[in-house]
Design a protein around this motif. Structure first.
Motif, short mmCIF file in Angstrom:
data_model
loop_
_atom_site.label_atom_id
_atom_site.label_comp_id
_atom_site.label_asym_id
_atom_site.label_seq_id
_atom_site.Cartn_x
_atom_site.Cartn_y
_atom_site.Cartn_z
N ARG A 1 -2.32 6.50 5.07
CA ARG A 1 -3.62 7.04 5.46
C ARG A 1 -4.73 6.22 4.81
O ARG A 1 -4.89 6.25 3.58
N VAL A 2 -5.45 5.46 5.64
CA VAL A 2 -6.54 4.62 5.13
C VAL A 2 -7.85 5.31 5.48
O VAL A 2 -8.17 5.49 6.66
N VAL A 3 -8.59 5.74 4.45
CA VAL A 3 -9.80 6.52 4.71
C VAL A 3 -11.09 5.71 4.50
O VAL A 3 -12.17 6.20 4.78
N GLY A 4 -10.94 4.48 4.03
CA GLY A 4 -12.12 3.64 3.86
C GLY A 4 -11.69 2.18 3.82
O GLY A 4 -10.62 1.86 3.32
N LEU B 1 0.84 -1.21 0.00
CA LEU B 1 0.00 0.00 0.00
C LEU B 1 0.87 1.26 0.00
O LEU B 1 0.53 2.25 -0.65
N MET B 2 1.99 1.20 0.74
CA MET B 2 2.91 2.36 0.75
C MET B 2 3.42 2.62 -0.68
O MET B 2 3.47 3.75 -1.15
N VAL B 3 3.80 1.54 -1.37
CA VAL B 3 4.31 1.68 -2.74
C VAL B 3 3.18 2.21 -3.64
O VAL B 3 3.38 3.17 -4.40
N ALA B 4 2.00 1.62 -3.53
CA ALA B 4 0.88 2.00 -4.40
C ALA B 4 0.52 3.47 -4.21
O ALA B 4 0.36 4.21 -5.20
N ALA B 5 0.40 3.91 -2.95
CA ALA B 5 -0.03 5.29 -2.67
C ALA B 5 1.01 6.28 -3.21
O ALA B 5 0.65 7.36 -3.71
N GLN B 6 2.28 5.90 -3.14
CA GLN B 6 3.34 6.83 -3.59
C GLN B 6 3.51 6.79 -5.11
O GLN B 6 3.70 7.82 -5.75
N GLU B 7 3.45 5.61 -5.69
CA GLU B 7 3.60 5.51 -7.16
C GLU B 7 2.42 6.18 -7.87
O GLU B 7 2.60 6.84 -8.90
N ALA B 8 1.22 5.99 -7.33
CA ALA B 8 0.04 6.62 -7.95
C ALA B 8 0.17 8.14 -7.86
O ALA B 8 -0.19 8.86 -8.80
N ALA B 9 0.70 8.64 -6.73
CA ALA B 9 0.87 10.09 -6.56
C ALA B 9 1.90 10.61 -7.57
O ALA B 9 1.65 11.61 -8.26
N LYS B 10 3.01 9.90 -7.67
CA LYS B 10 4.07 10.32 -8.61
C LYS B 10 3.50 10.40 -10.03
O LYS B 10 3.71 11.37 -10.75
N ALA B 11 2.76 9.35 -10.41
CA ALA B 11 2.21 9.31 -11.77
C ALA B 11 1.23 10.46 -12.01
O ALA B 11 1.05 10.91 -13.13
N ALA B 12 0.58 10.94 -10.92
CA ALA B 12 -0.39 12.03 -11.07
C ALA B 12 0.26 13.39 -10.85
O ALA B 12 -0.43 14.41 -10.78
N ASP C 1 -9.45 12.14 -5.16
CA ASP C 1 -8.20 12.24 -4.38
C ASP C 1 -7.95 11.04 -3.47
O ASP C 1 -7.24 11.15 -2.47
N VAL C 2 -8.58 9.93 -3.78
CA VAL C 2 -8.40 8.70 -2.99
C VAL C 2 -8.01 7.57 -3.95
O VAL C 2 -8.62 7.43 -5.02
N LEU C 3 -6.99 6.81 -3.56
CA LEU C 3 -6.60 5.63 -4.34
C LEU C 3 -7.43 4.44 -3.86
O LEU C 3 -7.36 4.08 -2.67
N ARG D 1 1.85 14.42 -8.13
CA ARG D 1 1.66 14.92 -6.76
C ARG D 1 2.87 14.60 -5.91
O ARG D 1 3.56 13.60 -6.16
N THR D 2 3.08 15.40 -4.86
CA THR D 2 4.21 15.12 -3.96
C THR D 2 3.75 14.34 -2.73
O THR D 2 4.53 13.63 -2.10
N VAL D 3 2.46 14.44 -2.41
CA VAL D 3 1.94 13.75 -1.21
C VAL D 3 1.26 12.45 -1.64
O VAL D 3 0.45 12.46 -2.57
N PRO D 4 1.59 11.34 -0.96
CA PRO D 4 0.96 10.06 -1.33
C PRO D 4 -0.57 10.13 -1.21
O PRO D 4 -1.10 10.88 -0.38
N PHE D 5 -1.25 9.33 -2.02
CA PHE D 5 -2.71 9.28 -1.95
C PHE D 5 -3.17 8.67 -0.62
O PHE D 5 -2.47 7.83 -0.03
N CYS D 6 -4.36 9.07 -0.17
CA CYS D 6 -5.07 8.32 0.87
C CYS D 6 -5.61 7.06 0.19
O CYS D 6 -5.80 7.04 -1.03
N VAL D 7 -5.88 6.05 0.97
CA VAL D 7 -6.26 4.75 0.40
C VAL D 7 -7.65 4.32 0.86
O VAL D 7 -8.01 4.48 2.03
N ARG D 8 -8.41 3.77 -0.08
CA ARG D 8 -9.66 3.06 0.24
C ARG D 8 -9.39 1.60 -0.07
O ARG D 8 -9.09 1.25 -1.22
N LEU D 9 -9.47 0.77 0.95
CA LEU D 9 -9.06 -0.63 0.82
C LEU D 9 -10.29 -1.53 0.66
O LEU D 9 -11.18 -1.53 1.52
N LEU D 10 -10.33 -2.29 -0.43
CA LEU D 10 -11.44 -3.22 -0.69
C LEU D 10 -10.87 -4.63 -0.73
O LEU D 10 -10.10 -4.95 -1.64
#
Ligand SMILES: C[S@@+](CC[C@H](N)C(=O)[O-])C[C@H]1O[C@@H](n2cnc3c(N)ncnc32)[C@H](O)[C@@H]1O
Length: 363
Positions: A201-204, A128-139, A272-274, A141-150
């Protein structure tokens, strides 16, 4: 056929659980002879490779021991203070199997393997740390995305709080939540390719399972405990701590097959949520029809993902491997949309620890 499946299942515990291995091997022999195990497994004739009837058998027998219904066998079970004697195990098991054959048959045919292993939160946390940061980089952004975990195939939902677990690394650092009731050594070689000083940051959170386990009940807790190999005291302790953590932070697991549930969950996205779809040690139990439907649901959501509503698939599942002694190994795979990134992040024990971080492209 069942005897062969049992013999194959005995390979899963290997040297990690001599007790479970021996019980399943003896049961395989008993099946070949047409003994009491044949009667016990009568409801499981449609089992196929991957559904692990031997592990379900061992789990059901363990549950009788945990319930105090098998005093003659309990002396072999470290989970209740015993010490295994593999030479006399089967002879002590037989009276228990004969006495409880109907109950065992009923329980074994009504369940899948429900090993809800909290140590799998460690590869999940790193992924999740990798995903939140890679998704931010690709978009951009400098701050990693918050995550909704399913989570699909969440069982009792014990891996739905990876940010509330503490991961004590070999250099003494504790990632996640050092104050958690569940702190363990994830036995990492290497590190996730991410800045680990960021907070996850897990928001859901939401999960589903075909047969969810309600860990707020004694029955649910016993059910999950029964699937931990009885001579693996560390795993039993970790499960107890994970159940305590779940009691302070409950998350309901919906009763549903994965694809239908996922389609409903993915119908909405949050800006703004991954959104991360996660499953661990589930794929081998999923029917071919559900696999195809799950892929289609995900492809549909992936096509709709945008830089502000990105989507990730993160899985920890067994895959064939020429490098592994057993011919397969458990790998952590990540795909990100719309970034179009795919990584194989590493591999480890099916129970989540130890784990080696080793990033390669996911072909
Ligand atoms: C071995 S357990 C793993 C549980 C959890 N993912 C973990 O890693 O601890 C496999 C779980 O997958 C669930 N399962 C199997 N097929 C499923 C499906 N088609 N949809 C949802 N859950 C499924 C089972 O009920 C079981 O709880």
């Amino acid at each position: 056929m069942l005897a062969e499946l049992f013999a194959a299942d005995a390979g899963a515990p290997r040297d990690r659980s001599p007790l479970t291995r021996r019980l399943i091997e003896d049961a395989a022999e008993d099946l070949r002879r047409g003994g009491v195990t044949t009667k016990i497994m009568a409801g499981s004739q449609r089992d196929r490779d991957g559904t692990m009837p031997g592990l379900r058998f061992a789990g059901a027998v363990h549950r009788l021991v945990l319930e105090g219904r098998a005093p003659g066998l309990a002396k072999h079970y470290p989970s209740v203070g015993g010490q295994p004697d593999l030479e006399t195990l089967w002879e002590d098991a037989l009276p228990v199997l004969n006495e409880h054959a109907d109950l065992l048959r009923q329980r074994i045919s009504a369940t899948t393997v429900q090993t809800n292993e909290p140590a799998r939160s460690a590869p999940l946390y790193g992924g999740l740390m990798v995903a939140a940061q890679e998704a931010a980089k690709a978009a951009g952004r400098t701050v990693p995305f918050c995550v909704r975990l399913l989570e699909v195939g969440a069982s009792g939902g014990l891996n739905l709080r990876p940010h509330h677990v503490g991961y004590r690394l070999d250099d003494g650092t504790v990632l996640g939540d050092p104050g958690s009731v569940l702190v363990f050594d994830p036995q990492w070689t290497g590190r996730p390719p991410a800045d680990l000083s960021h907070r996850l940051r897990v928001v859901g959170r939401a999960g589903c399972d075909l047969t969810p386990v309600d860990v707020s009940t004694e029955d649910g807790r016993l059910h999950l405990t029964s699937f931990v190999w009885a001579d693996q005291v560390d795993r039993l302790n970790r499960l107890r701590d994970a159940l305590d953590l779940a009691a302070t932070d409950p998350v309901k697991v919906d009763c549903s097959a994965g694809p239908e549930w996922l389609a409903k969950q993915l119908a909405r996205s949050e800006r703004d949520v991954l959104t991360v779809v996660w499953h661990s040690v589930v794929w081998q139990y999923v029917s071919p029809a559900d696999r195809a439907m799950g892929r289609a649901v995900l492809a549909d959501a992936a096509a709709k993902a945008t830089p502000t509503t990105p989507l990730a698939l993160l899985v920890f599942e067994s895959r064939r491997s020429d490098d592994a002694e057993e011919g397969y190994r458990f790998e952590l795979l990540l795909k990100l949309w719309p970034a179009g990134l795919s990584f194989n992040l590493g591999y480890g024990s099916g129970h989540g620890a130890p784990f080696t971080w080793n990033v390669t492209p996911w072909e």
